[in-house]
Structure formats: structure tokens, C-alpha cells
Motif scaffolding. Structure first.
Motif, PDB file in Angstrom:
ATOM      1  N   VAL A  18       1.190  -1.329  -0.345  1.00  0.00           N
ATOM      2  CA  VAL A  18      -0.057   0.252  -0.450  1.00  0.00           C
ATOM      3  C   VAL A  18       0.691   0.918  -0.285  1.00  0.00           C
ATOM      4  CG1 VAL A  18      -1.610   1.066   1.276  1.00  0.00           C
ATOM      5  CG2 VAL A  18      -1.579  -1.562   1.191  1.00  0.00           C
ATOM      6  N   ILE A  19       1.612   1.112   0.550  1.00  0.00           N
ATOM      7  CA  ILE A  19       2.896   2.575   0.894  1.00  0.00           C
ATOM      8  C   ILE A  19       3.759   2.715  -0.237  1.00  0.00           C
ATOM      9  CG2 ILE A  19       5.097   3.398   2.379  1.00  0.00           C
ATOM     10  CD1 ILE A  19       3.864   1.564   4.299  1.00  0.00           C
ATOM     11  N   GLN A  20       3.975   1.765  -1.142  1.00  0.00           N
ATOM     12  CA  GLN A  20       4.805   1.559  -2.797  1.00  0.00           C
ATOM     13  C   GLN A  20       3.586   1.732  -3.370  1.00  0.00           C
ATOM     14  OE1 GLN A  20       7.821   0.160  -2.839  1.00  0.00           O
ATOM     15  NE2 GLN A  20       7.408   1.290  -4.812  1.00  0.00           N
ATOM     16  N   ARG A  21       2.344   1.922  -3.787  1.00  0.00           N
ATOM     17  CA  ARG A  21       1.477   2.359  -4.321  1.00  0.00           C
ATOM     18  C   ARG A  21       1.488   3.482  -3.947  1.00  0.00           C
ATOM     19  NH1 ARG A  21      -4.190   0.524  -2.769  1.00  0.00           N
ATOM     20  NH2 ARG A  21      -4.309   2.505  -2.421  1.00  0.00           N
ATOM     21  N   ASP A  22       1.049   4.563  -2.739  1.00  0.00           N
ATOM     22  CA  ASP A  22       0.837   5.603  -2.333  1.00  0.00           C
ATOM     23  C   ASP A  22       2.322   6.388  -3.386  1.00  0.00           C
ATOM     24  OD1 ASP A  22      -1.603   5.395  -1.504  1.00  0.00           O
ATOM     25  OD2 ASP A  22      -0.545   5.693   0.389  1.00  0.00           O
ATOM     26  N   CYS A  23       3.707   5.593  -3.205  1.00  0.00           N
ATOM     27  CA  CYS A  23       4.516   6.630  -3.198  1.00  0.00           C
ATOM     28  C   CYS A  23       4.834   6.648  -4.794  1.00  0.00           C
ATOM     29  CB  CYS A  23       6.446   5.758  -3.071  1.00  0.00           C
ATOM     30  SG  CYS A  23       6.875   5.270  -1.527  1.00  0.00           S
ATOM     31  N   ASN A  24       4.185   5.476  -5.881  1.00  0.00           N
ATOM     32  CA  ASN A  24       4.223   5.073  -6.995  1.00  0.00           C
ATOM     33  C   ASN A  24       3.454   7.054  -7.363  1.00  0.00           C
ATOM     34  OD1 ASN A  24       5.678   3.309  -6.837  1.00  0.00           O
ATOM     35  ND2 ASN A  24       4.575   1.110  -7.653  1.00  0.00           N
ATOM     36  N   PRO A  54       3.389  12.958  -7.935  1.00  0.00           N
ATOM     37  CA  PRO A  54       3.996  13.137  -9.574  1.00  0.00           C
ATOM     38  C   PRO A  54       5.230  13.436  -9.651  1.00  0.00           C
ATOM     39  CG  PRO A  54       2.405  14.891  -8.732  1.00  0.00           C
ATOM     40  CD  PRO A  54       3.328  13.216  -7.411  1.00  0.00           C
ATOM     41  N   GLN A  55       6.219  13.423 -11.198  1.00  0.00           N
ATOM     42  CA  GLN A  55       7.627  13.889 -11.043  1.00  0.00           C
ATOM     43  C   GLN A  55       8.427  14.514 -10.514  1.00  0.00           C
ATOM     44  OE1 GLN A  55       9.885  11.340 -12.315  1.00  0.00           O
ATOM     45  NE2 GLN A  55       8.752   9.037 -11.282  1.00  0.00           N
ATOM     46  N   THR A  56       8.925  15.247 -10.064  1.00  0.00           N
ATOM     47  CA  THR A  56       9.620  16.325  -9.893  1.00  0.00           C
ATOM     48  C   THR A  56      11.106  16.214 -10.481  1.00  0.00           C
ATOM     49  OG1 THR A  56      11.103  16.250  -7.990  1.00  0.00           O
ATOM     50  CG2 THR A  56       8.867  16.384  -7.669  1.00  0.00           C
ATOM     51  N   ASN A  57      11.741  17.376 -10.982  1.00  0.00           N
ATOM     52  CA  ASN A  57      12.540  17.695 -11.722  1.00  0.00           C
ATOM     53  C   ASN A  57      13.976  18.206 -11.279  1.00  0.00           C
ATOM     54  OD1 ASN A  57      11.959  20.629 -11.601  1.00  0.00           O
ATOM     55  ND2 ASN A  57      11.857  20.792 -14.629  1.00  0.00           N
ATOM     56  N   LEU A  58      14.044  17.754  -9.804  1.00  0.00           N
ATOM     57  CA  LEU A  58      14.499  18.410  -8.525  1.00  0.00           C
ATOM     58  C   LEU A  58      16.338  17.593  -9.402  1.00  0.00           C
ATOM     59  CD1 LEU A  58      13.015  18.905  -5.577  1.00  0.00           C
ATOM     60  CD2 LEU A  58      13.570  20.905  -7.262  1.00  0.00           C
ATOM     61  N   LEU A  59      16.993  17.798  -8.341  1.00  0.00           N
ATOM     62  CA  LEU A  59      18.167  17.259  -8.677  1.00  0.00           C
ATOM     63  C   LEU A  59      18.755  16.688  -7.475  1.00  0.00           C
ATOM     64  CD1 LEU A  59      21.305  18.675 -11.444  1.00  0.00           C
ATOM     65  CD2 LEU A  59      20.023  16.176 -11.364  1.00  0.00           C
ATOM     66  N   VAL A  60      18.276  15.924  -7.420  1.00  0.00           N
ATOM     67  CA  VAL A  60      18.309  15.445  -5.521  1.00  0.00           C
ATOM     68  C   VAL A  60      19.464  14.728  -4.903  1.00  0.00           C
ATOM     69  CG1 VAL A  60      16.732  14.772  -3.440  1.00  0.00           C
ATOM     70  CG2 VAL A  60      15.807  15.600  -5.364  1.00  0.00           C
ATOM     71  N   GLU A  61      19.961  14.502  -4.130  1.00  0.00           N
ATOM     72  CA  GLU A  61      21.399  13.806  -3.964  1.00  0.00           C
ATOM     73  C   GLU A  61      20.684  12.862  -2.565  1.00  0.00           C
ATOM     74  OE1 GLU A  61      25.351  13.093  -2.154  1.00  0.00           O
ATOM     75  OE2 GLU A  61      25.320  14.953  -2.938  1.00  0.00           O
ATOM     76  N   ASP A  62      20.778  11.512  -2.426  1.00  0.00           N
ATOM     77  CA  ASP A  62      19.724  11.323  -1.258  1.00  0.00           C
ATOM     78  C   ASP A  62      21.010  10.463  -0.194  1.00  0.00           C
ATOM     79  OD1 ASP A  62      18.608   9.794   0.961  1.00  0.00           O
ATOM     80  OD2 ASP A  62      17.504   9.734  -0.055  1.00  0.00           O
ATOM     81  N   ALA A  67      10.216   6.490   4.693  1.00  0.00           N
ATOM     82  CA  ALA A  67      10.417   7.007   4.174  1.00  0.00           C
ATOM     83  C   ALA A  67      11.013   7.868   3.387  1.00  0.00           C
ATOM     84  CB  ALA A  67      12.323   6.695   4.426  1.00  0.00           C
ATOM     85  N   ARG A  68      10.810   7.307   2.145  1.00  0.00           N
ATOM     86  CA  ARG A  68      10.700   6.878   0.553  1.00  0.00           C
ATOM     87  C   ARG A  68       9.954   8.212   0.583  1.00  0.00           C
ATOM     88  NH1 ARG A  68      13.671   8.491  -2.435  1.00  0.00           N
ATOM     89  NH2 ARG A  68      12.672   8.884  -4.189  1.00  0.00           N
ATOM     90  N   HIS A  69       8.192   8.078   1.127  1.00  0.00           N
ATOM     91  CA  HIS A  69       7.104   8.210   0.906  1.00  0.00           C
ATOM     92  C   HIS A  69       7.038  10.276   1.544  1.00  0.00           C
ATOM     93  CE1 HIS A  69       2.943  10.171   1.201  1.00  0.00           C
ATOM     94  NE2 HIS A  69       2.628   9.046  -0.432  1.00  0.00           N
ATOM     95  N   HIS A 109      -0.263   1.714  14.039  1.00  0.00           N
ATOM     96  CA  HIS A 109      -0.136   2.148  12.859  1.00  0.00           C
ATOM     97  C   HIS A 109       1.739   2.726  12.572  1.00  0.00           C
ATOM     98  CE1 HIS A 109      -3.470   3.693  13.134  1.00  0.00           C
ATOM     99  NE2 HIS A 109      -4.991   3.697  12.637  1.00  0.00           N
ATOM    100  N   ILE A 110       1.725   2.922  11.335  1.00  0.00           N
ATOM    101  CA  ILE A 110       3.480   3.540  11.069  1.00  0.00           C
ATOM    102  C   ILE A 110       3.146   4.981   9.875  1.00  0.00           C
ATOM    103  CG2 ILE A 110       3.660   2.929   8.653  1.00  0.00           C
ATOM    104  CD1 ILE A 110       6.411   1.599  10.005  1.00  0.00           C
ATOM    105  N   GLY A 111       4.330   6.099  10.477  1.00  0.00           N
ATOM    106  CA  GLY A 111       3.447   7.819   9.836  1.00  0.00           C
ATOM    107  C   GLY A 111       5.318   8.296   9.793  1.00  0.00           C
ATOM    108  N   TRP A 112       4.867   9.122   9.174  1.00  0.00           N
ATOM    109  CA  TRP A 112       6.276   9.884   9.352  1.00  0.00           C
ATOM    110  C   TRP A 112       5.330  11.899   9.851  1.00  0.00           C
ATOM    111  CZ3 TRP A 112       3.985  14.194   6.189  1.00  0.00           C
ATOM    112  CH2 TRP A 112       3.104  13.205   4.845  1.00  0.00           C
ATOM    113  N   ALA A 113       6.452  12.349  10.031  1.00  0.00           N
ATOM    114  CA  ALA A 113       6.189  14.039  10.404  1.00  0.00           C
ATOM    115  C   ALA A 113       7.058  14.820   9.920  1.00  0.00           C
ATOM    116  CB  ALA A 113       6.533  14.195  11.898  1.00  0.00           C
ATOM    117  N   TRP A 114       7.189  16.318   9.642  1.00  0.00           N
ATOM    118  CA  TRP A 114       7.998  17.451   9.164  1.00  0.00           C
ATOM    119  C   TRP A 114       7.581  18.964  10.063  1.00  0.00           C
ATOM    120  CZ3 TRP A 114       5.261  21.117   6.822  1.00  0.00           C
ATOM    121  CH2 TRP A 114       4.042  20.677   6.331  1.00  0.00           C
ATOM    122  N   GLY A 115       8.779  19.527   9.861  1.00  0.00           N
ATOM    123  CA  GLY A 115       8.134  21.002   9.912  1.00  0.00           C
ATOM    124  C   GLY A 115       9.096  21.316   9.238  1.00  0.00           C
TER     125      GLY A 115
END
Ligand code: PHE
Length: 457
Positions: A161-167, A170-178, A203-205, A283-289
Motif C-alpha cells: 500500500v505504501i509502495q503504491r502511494d509512492c508510485n 508526481p515526478q519532480t525535476n529536482l536534482l536530489v542527492e540522498d 521514508a521514501r514517501h 500505525h506507522i507514519g512520518w512527520a515534518w516541520g
């Protein structure tokens, strides 16, 4: 009884020996800039919210900045000796309440709301937050944050389910280094109760969601420039490891801004204990600020953080809801530099938790004598740099652009330490008179002597 206190948004609070509010800070409570549709803080808020669609996400604004120490620190797992708790860094109403230092103070309540409202899977929170800090063009003791969170309930094949939500993202055109993909290190571990495959997907999502925000901000910023000034080079960004007491693993996003890495936000996989306490069992999840001013300064080209608090129509009239436009500076009024040099007596106490802070604010807010504000503090407190910042703010408010340490030395025989700070007095709205600046500067000196027992030179 002689006990002082203040009403904050109508609610009475009694001060105690922990209180360190100032009247200048209390005067900024309740402006709610994020609810004025044509204000750049609100325009930026809406742009960020638009990346997190309803009804999956519910958008909250929290008008009352007074929260408990428990909500701001304890529930989030801040260690007792965390520097963020110190009275030199945080505005305490009293020993149980403070002016929130971050929107994460509302995580527990927002997660509890999610546990009851299962048609939503996440939220954003927008609010004013308060920190005692240095004075310069990008720091102000009140600023604005947004926080976001997303959860996935327990279910069969949750990883898919999380994989599908990642898919679906939308695409971005940033140059991201992880640079933060290894969750097996002690520095940035995944939580023991988690399934590694799920954590990597969460984390990917999280990272993809925030890259959407950056992309949208960058596009809006480009679109606001004349076509000849636009750049077709993609924005460069990188993910690095971070630490927060309430997420693990944790990350920060930095973007390349004129050749320098600029930190834009913090985030991570929410600590399981926080979800469980709020009723989000398994549950599992993320947060940002994120800090809104940082984005808004980049978006609108606003050069001084004090401008956000301006009521000058030359500032406010420049902005319209839903539109990103570049700020047109109006005439800059002259700067007036004044130095204050003094010997400090006490050696710093070492622990920033006790005694290191001023009582000026309490007395000022209560309209009393600063030196008598707290019966427990008969000795002047040890000097901490944030204390001169607070004195300057309380005396001169937003008439000061910055305060810098320009000289520091220890006397070779007496061992006493001398500091010299340069205060740049400058109004954004008018030319200050000499008499006015001298009056402010003398008052700063008097308060420094009275509160910290410094000897002016
Ligand atoms: N509250 C953090 C800060 O103010 C940011 C953050 C929010 C980090 C949520 C992780 C998760 O720095």
C-alpha cells in the motif's frame, strides 16, 4: 499577595521563578498573520497546504501559543537536560506553561484527532512559535512553522500500500542527492518495533512528499521573475541525516541557494510511542516541520524578517492571495550603530537550566520593578548572550536590525572578561532621531547593569 502575572489571549497566568516573558513578546501574541489572506506568511502557508490534499490531510491552525511543558517537550521525548528546555532559549509563562517553541507541541492532540477521524490519514498544523535567540535579519523571537504528518493503519500487505502511494506521487525535476538511506547506523536507526521494508517505504514517501513542496515553491518563485531572469537549471537538493527526539530515522533537506547549502526543514519516521499514546495503535507514519519565514523570504525576496510584522501599507499592499510577487524595497532609512561594552562579573553557571536568565520580562510584563521581580533571585544572574538580546528587544522592539559581538577579551591580571556588542538601530518605517536612539541605548545599559550586575565601560 504581590504575585505578578499576565493575561494571555484572555486567560490569566501567575508568574513564578521560571517565568521569563517580556511585554514586547506578549505584544506579538495573537497577530495571526497566517490568517490574513493577503499576507506573505498566509500565501506561503496556502502554497504548502496545497501539496497535501484534503480529505487525506486535514489543515489546522492553532491560535493559542500557550502550551504545557509536557506537550512541548515531555510527550515528545526530550531528555530532561535538552538545551531547548533552557530558560535562555525558551519563553516560560511559568514552571508548567510556555510559549510553544515548535508546532510539534500539538502532535499528540493532532494524532489523537486522527485516531477519531479515520477518513483522514494526515494533517498539517500552522502556528506562531517563540524562541529566545540572537537578533539579525533572519531571526525574530516569533516566527511561523508548519508541521505535517501522515499515517498508515495496520493492514494486510501494508508495504504494498505504501509502495503504491509512492508510485502515485508526481515526478519532480529536482536534482536530489540522498545521503540518508542507511538506517542501520546508531546515529540514525530505525525503531526496533518496525519492519525495515516498511520504514524504507515510509521514508521514501516522506522524502517524495517534501520534494513536491520544494518543487512547487521553486516553480512559483521562478514564475514570479521576469522571463529574462528565469533559470532553466534544475534546483539541487540533498537529504542528510538528522536527530529529533520524536522521530527515527530523521532527516534534513538542504537546497543549493546561490552556491550554499541552505537547511529548509526537518522530518522523520514518527516515534511509535507517540502514535500509541494518541491511540494510533500499530500505525506507522512520518512527520515534518518547516519554518514559513525561510520559504517566504526566498519566495518573495523579502530581505528582513521584521518586515513580516510591518503594518506599513507600503509593505502590505504589495501582496495578494494566491500570488507570488517579488518584494519591491521601499527606501531604507539610515542605520545608527551604537556600541555597549561591559565587564561581566559572574562566571556562567554552566547549566543553562538554572539561574542563567533574566527576570526583566516578568517585571516588565507586570509593570513592576525589574530587580524585584523574583524574590528568589537576589543575586544578579550569570550573563548569557540571549539575555542582552532579550534586553534589547524589550527596550527597542523592532527598531533594532541586529546585535553583534564585536570584541571580547580577558584582562591579563584581574582575569575579568569584557564584552562589546554593536547594536544597529534602524527602523523599517522612518528615520530615528539621535535623541531617541540615545535614550534607547542608555536604557539598554541601565537594564544590563541592574539585571546582570555588569559594569559598563
Ligand atoms: N519540530 C522540529 C523543529 O522545530 C521539526 C520537526 C517536526 C522535525 C516534525 C521532525 C518532525 O525543529
Amino acid at each position: 499577595s504581590g504575585r505578578s502575572g499576565a493575561k494571555i489571549l484572555g486567560a490569566p497566568f501567575i508568574f513564578d521563578e521560571t517565568s521569563n516573558l517580556s511585554s514586547s513578546i506578549l505584544g506579538l501574541v495573537g497577530r495571526n498573520l497566517y490568517e490574513q489572506p493577503d499576507h506573505p506568511i498566509s500565501i506561503t502557508r496556502k502554497l504548502i497546504e496545497s501539496c497535501f490534499e484534503e480529505p487525506t490531510f486535514k489543515h489546522f491552525a492553532m491560535n493559542n501559543p500557550v502550551v504545557t511543558v509536557t506537550d512541548n517537550f515531555d510527550t515528545l521525548g526530550f531528555p530532561k537536560d535538552h538545551p531547548g528546555r533552557s530558560r535562555t532559549d525558551t519563553y516560560y509563562v511559568n514552571s508548567t506553561h510556555l510559549l510553544r517553541t515548535h508546532t510539534s507541541a500539538h502532535e499528540h492532540n493532532a494524532f489523537s484527532w486522527l485516531a477519531q477521524n479515520t477518513s483522514s490519514k494526515g494533517y498539517t498544523i500552522c502556528a506562531d512559535v517563540y524562541r529566545r535567540d540572537s537578533i539579525d535579519r533572519s531571526h525574530f523571537p516569533v516566527f511561523h512553522q508548519m508541521e505535517g504528518a501522515r499515517v498508515w493503519p495496520p493492514q494486510e500487505n501494508r508495504a504494498a500500500v505504501i509502495q503504491r502511494d509512492c508510485n502515485d506521487m508526481p515526478q519532480t525535476n529536482l536534482l536530489v542527492e540522498d545521503q540518508a538511506t542507511d538506517f542501520s547506523t546508531d546515529a540514525n536507526p530505525l525503531q526496533p518495533e518496525h519492519n525495515p521494508e516498511e520504514v524504507h517505504l515510509v521514508a521514501r514517501h516522506l522524502k517524495l512528499s517534501l520534494e513536491q513542496v520544494i518543487q512547487r515553491i521553486f516553480q512559483a518563485s521562478q514564475a514570479s521573475l521576469p522571463s529574462t531572469a528565469r533559470s532553466d537549471a534544475p534546483m539541487q537538493a540533498r537529504w542528510i541525516e538528522a536527530y529529533f527526539p520524536f522521530t527515527s530515522p530523521s532527516f534534513e533537506l538542504e537546497v543549493d541557494w546561490n552556491g550554499e547549502w541552505l537547511e529548509l526543514l526537518g522530518c522523520g519516521v514518527t516515534k511509535q510511542s507517540i502514535l500509541e499514546k494518541a491511540g494510533l495503535t500499530n500505525h506507522i507514519g512520518w512527520a515534518w516541520g518547516v519554518g514559513i519565514e525561510r520559504f517566504a523570504m526566498l519566495l518573495f525576496g523579502i530581505p528582513d524578517i521584521r518586515l513580516f510584522w510591518s503594518t506599513d501599507p507600503r509593505f502590505l499592499k504589495q501582496f495578494t492571495r494566491g500570488k507570488i510577487t517579488k518584494f519591491e524595497p521601499f527606501s531604507k532609512y539610515p542605520a545608527c550603530y551604537k556600541d555597549i561594552a561591559f565587564w561581566i562579573n559572574a562566571t556562567p553557571s554552566g547549566s543553562s537550566l538554572v539561574g542563567a536568565s533574566s527576570t526583566s520580562g516578568v517585571a516588565a510584563a507586570a509593570g513592576g520593578d525589574a530587580t524585584k521581580a523574583s524574590p528568589t533571585e537576589t543575586q544578579p544572574a550569570a550573563f548569557h548572550e540571549n539575555d542582552i538580546m532579550e534586553v534589547v528587544r524589550d527596550v527597542a522592539g523592532s527598531l533594532v536590525e541586529d546585535v553583534k559581538l564585536v570584541d571580547e577579551f580577558v584582562h591579563p591580571t584581574s582575569g575579568r572578561k569584557s564584552l562589546c556588542y554593536r547594536i544597529n538601530y534602524r527602523s523599517l518605517e522612518r528615520t530615528l532621531t539621535n535623541d531617541e536612539v540615545n535614550g534607547l541605548h542608555d536604557e539598554v545599559g541601565k537594564r544590563m547593569e541592574g539585571l546582570f550586575g555588569v559594569e559598563l565601560r
